[in-house]
Structure formats: C-alpha cells, structure tokens
Scaffold this active site. Sequence first.
Site, PDB file in Angstrom:
ATOM      1  CG  ASP A 112      23.878  16.411  60.410  1.00  0.00           C
ATOM      2  OD1 ASP A 112      24.750  17.285  60.458  1.00  0.00           O
ATOM      3  OD2 ASP A 112      22.895  16.360  61.177  1.00  0.00           O
ATOM      4  CE  LYS A 154      23.831  23.198  63.171  1.00  0.00           C
ATOM      5  NZ  LYS A 154      23.557  21.976  63.929  1.00  0.00           N
ATOM      6  CD  GLN A 156      21.900  20.796  66.916  1.00  0.00           C
ATOM      7  OE1 GLN A 156      21.841  21.145  65.740  1.00  0.00           O
ATOM      8  NE2 GLN A 156      23.022  20.810  67.591  1.00  0.00           N
TER       9      GLN A 156
HETATM   10  N1  GUN Z   1      25.092  18.590  67.402  1.00  0.00           N
HETATM   11  C1  GUN Z   1      26.317  19.161  67.442  1.00  0.00           C
HETATM   12  N2  GUN Z   1      26.858  19.197  66.195  1.00  0.00           N
HETATM   13  C2  GUN Z   1      25.944  18.646  65.365  1.00  0.00           C
HETATM   14  C3  GUN Z   1      25.908  18.417  63.957  1.00  0.00           C
HETATM   15  O1  GUN Z   1      26.847  18.706  63.204  1.00  0.00           O
HETATM   16  N3  GUN Z   1      24.777  17.850  63.480  1.00  0.00           N
HETATM   17  C4  GUN Z   1      23.733  17.507  64.292  1.00  0.00           C
HETATM   18  N4  GUN Z   1      22.672  16.937  63.728  1.00  0.00           N
HETATM   19  N5  GUN Z   1      23.730  17.701  65.593  1.00  0.00           N
HETATM   20  C5  GUN Z   1      24.834  18.273  66.122  1.00  0.00           C
END
Ligand code: GUN
Length: 297
Positions: free
Chosen positions: A121, A54, A98
């Site tokens: 998100d 990311k 995350q």
């Molecule tokens: N863990 C796995 N996929 C995601 C996501 O799209 N957002 C977040 N915050 N954590 C994740």
Amino acid sequence: MTAIRIDGKAFAAKLRERVGESALEFAQAAGRKPGLAVVLIGDDPASQIYVGSKGKATLAANMESFTHRLPTETSQGVLLALVEQLNNDDAVDGILVQLPLPGHLDEQSIIASISPDKDVDGFHVINAGRLSVGQSGFVPCTPLGCMMLLTDRLGDLSGLEAVVVGRSNIVGKPMAQLLLDANATVTIAHSRTKDLASVVKRADIVVAAVGRPEMIGKDWLKGGATIIDVGINRLPPEPGKEKGKLVGDVAFDEASEVAAAITPVPGGVGPMTIAVLLRNTLVAAHRNAGLDVPEHL
Ligand code: GUN
C-alpha cells in the site's frame, strides 16, 4: 473542444495482463507464486466488496491470495500478532490491512507494524520517507495509477503546472511527490486555499482528490488541461431509484468542453488502484526473492 476520455479501465486491464504474465515468469524463476495477504477487520459492506475483488484479481493475476477476515471486536494485540505472522511468512510478499479500521484500533501503529518491504500500500512512514527523498520503496496505489495515466497521455511532464486538490497521506501528498519527481511545477491546494478556483485555473494538470461531488466546474479550468479525477461520490438517489449516481470531484460533462483529456467516474482512476496493487505485489516478490524487477512493470 471535447476532451479525450482517459480510459482507466482499459489501461488497468492491460496492466493486469502484463502483471499476470510476469507473475508466471516469476514463479518459474523463484519456484513459488507471488503472494498477497489482505486483512479485513469487521463487516463494513464496502470493505467486504473491495476485499473480495482484491482476492479474485490476485488469483486472476497468477498470484496466491491469503484473505484474513477477523471480527469487529478483534483486539490490537491479536491484529499485531497476525501482521507479525505475515511479516515472517515467506509465501507472503505483500500485506494490505484494509482501512478504515474499527475505532478501537490504532491505525498508525498497525501500519507501522507491517514490514516496509511488504507494505504494498505504501502507507508505512518508511515508504513515505523513501518517496520524499527519491529512494525506491512502495508508492501508494492510487497516486501511482494516476501517474501512469498521466505519463501515458502526456509523455514528459517537465515544466507543466500541476495542481493537486487534496492533501491526504494516501493520495494528495504522494501524488504531489510523484509529479515533482517528474519535474512538474506542483501546487497542493486544499479546503483552506484562498481562491481555489483561480489556483486550479493555472493548471496544465489537475488531480482532484477531495471527495466533493462535482466541485470543479468548467469555469475553474484552463483550456487544454488534463484532468485526473480521483473522487468517487454517490449523489442522493433520484425519485424512484434505489441508488444515486456515482460522480467524481469534477463536473465531467462541462469540464469535457474545455479540457484536453479527462478521466471518467467510474472507469477512470478507480480500476487502476487494484491493478497497481498487483503490480506492487509483484515488485515486492522480485525484491524479496532477490530477483531483478522487470522494467515493464
Ligand atoms: N481502503 C480503501 N482503499 C484502500 C487502499 O487502497 N488500501 C487500504 N489498505 N485500505 C483501503
């Protein structure tokens, strides 16, 4: 019939390019780059990899990336204080904590502490509520990415039968809302659904998000259906191999014999998630700076 393979990787690459160009225009207009803060607690190897990608993708899209890595034993109070600091930081347009979090932390209250205007998100209840009543907010990245692939493939979804298999807050429920907004007739099926196969067989559009390797075979599918496979499952390794194969929730080869179009795993929905995260961050930046959101995003 051999289904068309929906190339999410190529679609995501194009979206990332558009976002990158638009981020430059934003910086010209706002006098700063859009910024995304990612918070990782602990040392889960998969999360480390996601967070690293990311960060790189954010920089490649001409945005600022702020990565906060904290130890597993970080307290709820310390994490809440960090989120508060990011909420108040004008250089930060989007905040992503995350998931999953270590067990001693309360996921719901951490998500609730993120400013809904920075919740790229789309996990905050305010954004879930906005989606359910048709107000603009932030939509979770994976279902929004699925929707982009579907509308690119099918155009108008009005009146189509859509079956979403899986009812999570992150994928199944928002996916169903988006399909409903697009005037599809929507069913959410799940592990307790009676005769799941015959429910799925009604669908013009199948979105599979259950996390069961190759559960949906060709007998479950209507001829000519469009299939979006959100599952990412690793099979046990074959003898002599270190890692098992990655497969979706749909048996790709046999489904391809009856479907009109299908996303592969990997290379289908997966690459869309980060691309949409960058898109959501750029949308957040425009809103936070009081600028109009460009239409092509
Ligand atoms: N863990 C796995 N996929 C995601 C996501 O799209 N957002 C977040 N915050 N954590 C994740």
